[in-house]
Motif scaffolding. Sequence first.
Motif, short mmCIF file in Angstrom:
data_model
loop_
_atom_site.label_atom_id
_atom_site.label_comp_id
_atom_site.label_asym_id
_atom_site.label_seq_id
_atom_site.Cartn_x
_atom_site.Cartn_y
_atom_site.Cartn_z
N GLU A 241 0.83 -1.21 0.00
CA GLU A 241 0.00 0.00 0.00
C GLU A 241 0.86 1.26 0.00
OE1 GLU A 241 -2.52 -0.68 3.41
OE2 GLU A 241 -4.03 -1.71 2.19
N GLN A 242 1.97 1.23 0.74
CA GLN A 242 2.88 2.38 0.74
C GLN A 242 3.44 2.63 -0.65
OE1 GLN A 242 3.31 4.64 3.03
NE2 GLN A 242 4.79 5.77 1.84
N MET A 243 3.78 1.56 -1.35
CA MET A 243 4.28 1.71 -2.72
C MET A 243 3.18 2.29 -3.62
SD MET A 243 7.48 0.85 -2.76
CE MET A 243 7.90 0.45 -4.45
N GLY A 244 1.94 1.88 -3.42
CA GLY A 244 0.83 2.43 -4.19
C GLY A 244 0.63 3.91 -3.91
N LYS A 245 0.75 4.30 -2.64
CA LYS A 245 0.62 5.72 -2.29
C LYS A 245 1.71 6.55 -2.96
CE LYS A 245 -1.63 4.87 2.12
NZ LYS A 245 -1.50 4.86 3.58
N LEU A 246 2.93 6.05 -2.89
CA LEU A 246 4.03 6.77 -3.51
C LEU A 246 3.86 6.83 -5.02
CD1 LEU A 246 7.03 5.47 -1.38
CD2 LEU A 246 6.06 7.77 -1.39
N ASN A 247 3.35 5.77 -5.61
CA ASN A 247 3.12 5.77 -7.05
C ASN A 247 2.06 6.80 -7.43
OD1 ASN A 247 3.87 4.49 -9.59
ND2 ASN A 247 1.77 3.71 -9.62
N GLY A 248 0.99 6.89 -6.64
CA GLY A 248 -0.05 7.89 -6.91
C GLY A 248 0.50 9.31 -6.83
N ILE A 249 1.33 9.57 -5.84
CA ILE A 249 1.95 10.89 -5.70
C ILE A 249 2.92 11.14 -6.86
CG2 ILE A 249 3.51 12.29 -4.28
CD1 ILE A 249 2.19 10.85 -1.83
N ALA A 250 3.71 10.14 -7.20
CA ALA A 250 4.67 10.29 -8.30
C ALA A 250 3.94 10.61 -9.61
CB ALA A 250 5.51 9.02 -8.45
N LEU A 251 2.81 9.95 -9.84
CA LEU A 251 2.02 10.25 -11.04
C LEU A 251 1.48 11.68 -10.98
CD1 LEU A 251 0.14 6.87 -11.43
CD2 LEU A 251 1.86 7.80 -13.00
N GLY A 252 0.96 12.08 -9.83
CA GLY A 252 0.42 13.42 -9.68
C GLY A 252 1.47 14.51 -9.83
N CYS A 253 2.69 14.20 -9.45
CA CYS A 253 3.79 15.18 -9.52
C CYS A 253 4.60 15.05 -10.80
CB CYS A 253 4.71 15.01 -8.31
SG CYS A 253 3.93 15.43 -6.75
N ARG A 254 4.23 14.10 -11.62
CA ARG A 254 4.95 13.82 -12.88
C ARG A 254 6.39 13.41 -12.63
NH1 ARG A 254 2.25 15.61 -17.61
NH2 ARG A 254 0.25 16.52 -17.09
N TYR A 255 6.60 12.64 -11.58
CA TYR A 255 7.91 12.06 -11.28
C TYR A 255 7.99 10.71 -11.99
CZ TYR A 255 8.43 15.44 -7.38
OH TYR A 255 8.55 16.56 -6.61
N PHE A 256 8.08 10.77 -13.30
CA PHE A 256 7.97 9.55 -14.10
C PHE A 256 9.16 8.61 -13.94
CE2 PHE A 256 5.17 12.51 -16.58
CZ PHE A 256 4.00 11.96 -16.11
N ASP A 257 10.34 9.13 -13.64
CA ASP A 257 11.48 8.25 -13.37
C ASP A 257 11.23 7.44 -12.10
OD1 ASP A 257 12.87 9.00 -15.63
OD2 ASP A 257 14.07 10.53 -14.58
N GLN A 258 10.61 8.06 -11.11
CA GLN A 258 10.30 7.35 -9.88
C GLN A 258 9.19 6.32 -10.09
OE1 GLN A 258 10.89 10.55 -10.20
NE2 GLN A 258 12.43 11.11 -8.69
N VAL A 259 8.24 6.62 -10.98
CA VAL A 259 7.21 5.63 -11.32
C VAL A 259 7.87 4.38 -11.89
CG1 VAL A 259 5.26 5.13 -12.86
CG2 VAL A 259 5.37 7.33 -11.68
N LYS A 260 8.85 4.58 -12.77
CA LYS A 260 9.59 3.44 -13.33
C LYS A 260 10.33 2.67 -12.24
CE LYS A 260 10.35 5.59 -17.81
NZ LYS A 260 11.36 6.16 -18.72
#
Length: 118
Positions: free
Chosen positions: A31-50
Amino acid sequence: MFKTTQVILALLLLWGFQAQATTDAQTQSLEQMGKLNGIALGCRYFDQVKTIKKALVQALPKRRELGRIFETVTDQTYREFVASKTACPSAEAFAADLETAIQNLNQNFSPELQAPGK
């Protein structure tokens, strides 16, 4: 009759894989990884999404319910993040949180915990 036997065997195998329990710690780390992924998408941190996706592929057993947990939390967090118009965390702060979350994920899904009978 041969096909019926194959179907029964396949269903039994699928049932066996679905019966694997996920611990609270595993669910929380996912769930923590999902939360971080949602924030990364919202912030356009696409390298972190990868980075997140790579960490999940490396750490998680191939089980559909784990993917569902991650995707559900990602979607919910992204929607809440965008709606709240929360400022994005700094790249450094996000990277530190992500590093901690990946370490937690790896610890909770270590191969030793995935062995049969554990």
